[in-house]
Scaffold this motif. Structure first.
Motif, mmCIF file in Angstrom:
data_model
loop_
_atom_site.group_PDB
_atom_site.id
_atom_site.type_symbol
_atom_site.label_atom_id
_atom_site.label_comp_id
_atom_site.label_asym_id
_atom_site.label_seq_id
_atom_site.Cartn_x
_atom_site.Cartn_y
_atom_site.Cartn_z
ATOM 1 N N VAL A 1 0.674 -1.452 -0.072
ATOM 2 C CA VAL A 1 0.222 0.193 -0.205
ATOM 3 C C VAL A 1 0.863 1.542 -0.262
ATOM 4 O O VAL A 1 1.376 1.534 0.723
ATOM 5 N N ASP B 1 -7.997 -0.832 -0.948
ATOM 6 C CA ASP B 1 -6.232 0.497 -0.685
ATOM 7 C C ASP B 1 -5.468 -1.331 -1.407
ATOM 8 O O ASP B 1 -4.124 -0.589 -1.899
ATOM 9 N N ALA C 1 -2.501 5.369 0.570
ATOM 10 C CA ALA C 1 -3.598 5.234 1.197
ATOM 11 C C ALA C 1 -4.206 6.681 1.681
ATOM 12 O O ALA C 1 -3.406 7.367 1.807
#
Length: 470
Positions: free
Chosen positions: A32, A198, A205
């Motif tokens: 992420v 995400d 994020a």
């Protein structure tokens, strides 16, 4: 319940025959981004870098220093990702950005959450031009290096499969689902819809997310269709609702009975093979020609023969590595310009001529097999001998071993073979692998065992034979 199939924990190795395989640690599957957007090409390149690094680490006896730099030609890396030459400029820019690009690495297991927060993808990266070609050098944070070398649990990721997927969401989703390829339960973990958004998005994020219904229609459905049509997996979306709202999601994962046909191995040259060839002085373009003519597997086997040849100084120097490799390939692993391989008191070619069917009457495949079989006893003995001597080298004190390293460097420099790749490896202390390792071994073996250290006796290879045996 998230049931994980037990995987072998043997050291990662480079896959052959199929696509280049990455044994990706579970804690590195979900990436992420925190600071910048990650591109599709960038994620593919990162997987290729990890595969090259993992194969290199598997060949090392100990963990290298924290600042160890891995190396590979950028064109070969791009080919393993399915990217074209048009992506080269973007790749160079992205590689330079990777050092400052921070990501959260998350586990897909229930309750695990973030494993490593705010890690840079690379500790260091450099791009330089060598003989007109872009080469990439890179290093990792120590935690990532340790996970790559000895993953406790991992998912098998075929880079050819990733190269067949055309969207970031498809690549990210396939990597997650590949972890559950052999899961007896046949489903991934249940995660909130925000987690999936995400995990499958390129943007950092915390940015404004699309609502689940729109995300599913705009990105997820096409990613599922692409995975089901292009890969070895069939996946199905499972939504869990509270009232009318979807709150959690998971995927059913099944392995296809018949995997789709991917690109042929000849279309993608293994980056490690290119690296080994260039270290021997064989340019990538010439290597590609040999692979097209003889197959990648045959070239890989004979590259190893050429590397080991460097340890044998009693044979004349190889003036042209490309010509030597081509001769090996054409002659089924025997160089027509070298003295015949000895088998006891008789040579291989003599024994072939004594056969009822001569080598000239055999098919090319039969002749290849006959030569290879006849040479096996010598090759096996020499390989065992070299392995034993290498263990002795490893047991030496660093000061004692440096004597033979210095002699090897002096020899390679005198022959004009001290390339930038070899110099960098020596500077990093990687002196017992590849060309340098072979020459170091040769100097040590001659000093300790004499010039005939690699000359087996007949009894060494074949056991006791009758006194009147031919």
């Amino acid at each position: 319940m998230d049931v994980i199939a037990t995987q072998s924990l043997s050291p990662p190795e480079l896959a052959t025959g199929e696509g280049a395989e990455l044994r990706k640690p579970h804690e590195m599957i979900v990436m992420v981004p925190r600071s910048k957007r990650v591109t599709l090409t960038g994620r593919r390149i990162y997987n290729a870098l990890m595969q090259v690094s993992q194969a290199r680490l598997a060949a090392m006896d100990t963990m290298p220093a924290a600042d160890y730099m891995f190396e590979a030609p950028l064109p070969a890396i791009l080919r393993t990702t399915g990217s074209s030459g048009e992506d080269r400029t973007a790749a160079k820019r992205y590689l330079k950005e990777m050092r400052g690009l921070e990501v959260d690495w998350e586990s897909t297991a229930p309750g695990d959450g973030v494993k490593w927060r705010g890690f840079s993808m690379l500790s260091e990266v450099a791009i330089e031009v060598r003989n007109g070609e872009n080469w990439v050098s890179w290093s990792y944070p120590p935690t990532i290096m340790a996970a790559l070398r000895e993953p406790k649990r991992w998912a098998r990721i075929d880079l050819d499969v990733l190269a067949s997927l055309g969207t970031y969401a498809a690549v990210a989703l396939y990597e997650i689902c590949a972890r559950y390829r052999d899961n007896p339960g046949g489903v991934t973990s249940r995660k909130p819809v925000a987690w999936w958004a995400d995990a499958l998005s390129q943007v950092p994020a915390g940015t404004e997310r699309r609502e689940w219904r729109k995300f599913k229609n705009e990105r997820l459905k096409s990613a599922i269709d692409e995975i089901n049509s292009e890969t070895d997996l069939e996946i199905e979306l499972i939504e869990h609702k509270q009232g009318r709202a979807v709150v959690e999601v998971q995927f059913a994962v099944r392995r296809k009975r018949v995997a789709p046909k991917l690109r042929q191995a000849s279309d993608v040259v293994d980056a490690n093979l290119v690296l080994r060839a260039e270290s021997l002085g064989i340019r990538e373009l010439k290597l590609e020609g040999l692979i097209k003519e003889f197959s990648e597997d045959a070239v890989r086997v004979n590259i190893e023969v050429l590397e080991k040849r460097a340890a044998n100084n009693k044979l004349r120097e190889v003036d042209n590595a490309y010509s030597y490799l081509r001769s090996l390939l054409r002659n089924g692993g025997l160089d027509a310009n070298d003295p015949p391989v000895k088998k006891g008191s008789r040579d291989v070619e003599s024994e072939l001529r004594d056969e009822t069917i001569s080598a000239s009457e055999l098919t090319a495949a039969q002749a290849y097999a006959a030569r290879a079989e006849a040479a096996v006893p010598v090759a096996e003995w020499v390989n065992a001998r070299m392995a034993s001597i290498r263990e002795e080298l490893l047991s030496l004190s660093p000061e004692r071993r440096q004597i033979f390293v210095d002699a090897a460097i002096e020899e390679l420099t005198g022959k004009g073979m001290m390339t930038a790749v070899i110099s960098r490896r020596v500077a990093q202390g990687d002196v017992l692998h590849g060309m340098v390792g072979a020459v170091v071994l040769g100097h040590y073996a001659r000093a300790v065992y004499g010039p005939d250290w690699d000359k087996p006796d007949t009894e060494d290879m074949f056991g006791m034979r009758s006194a009147n045996a031919p």
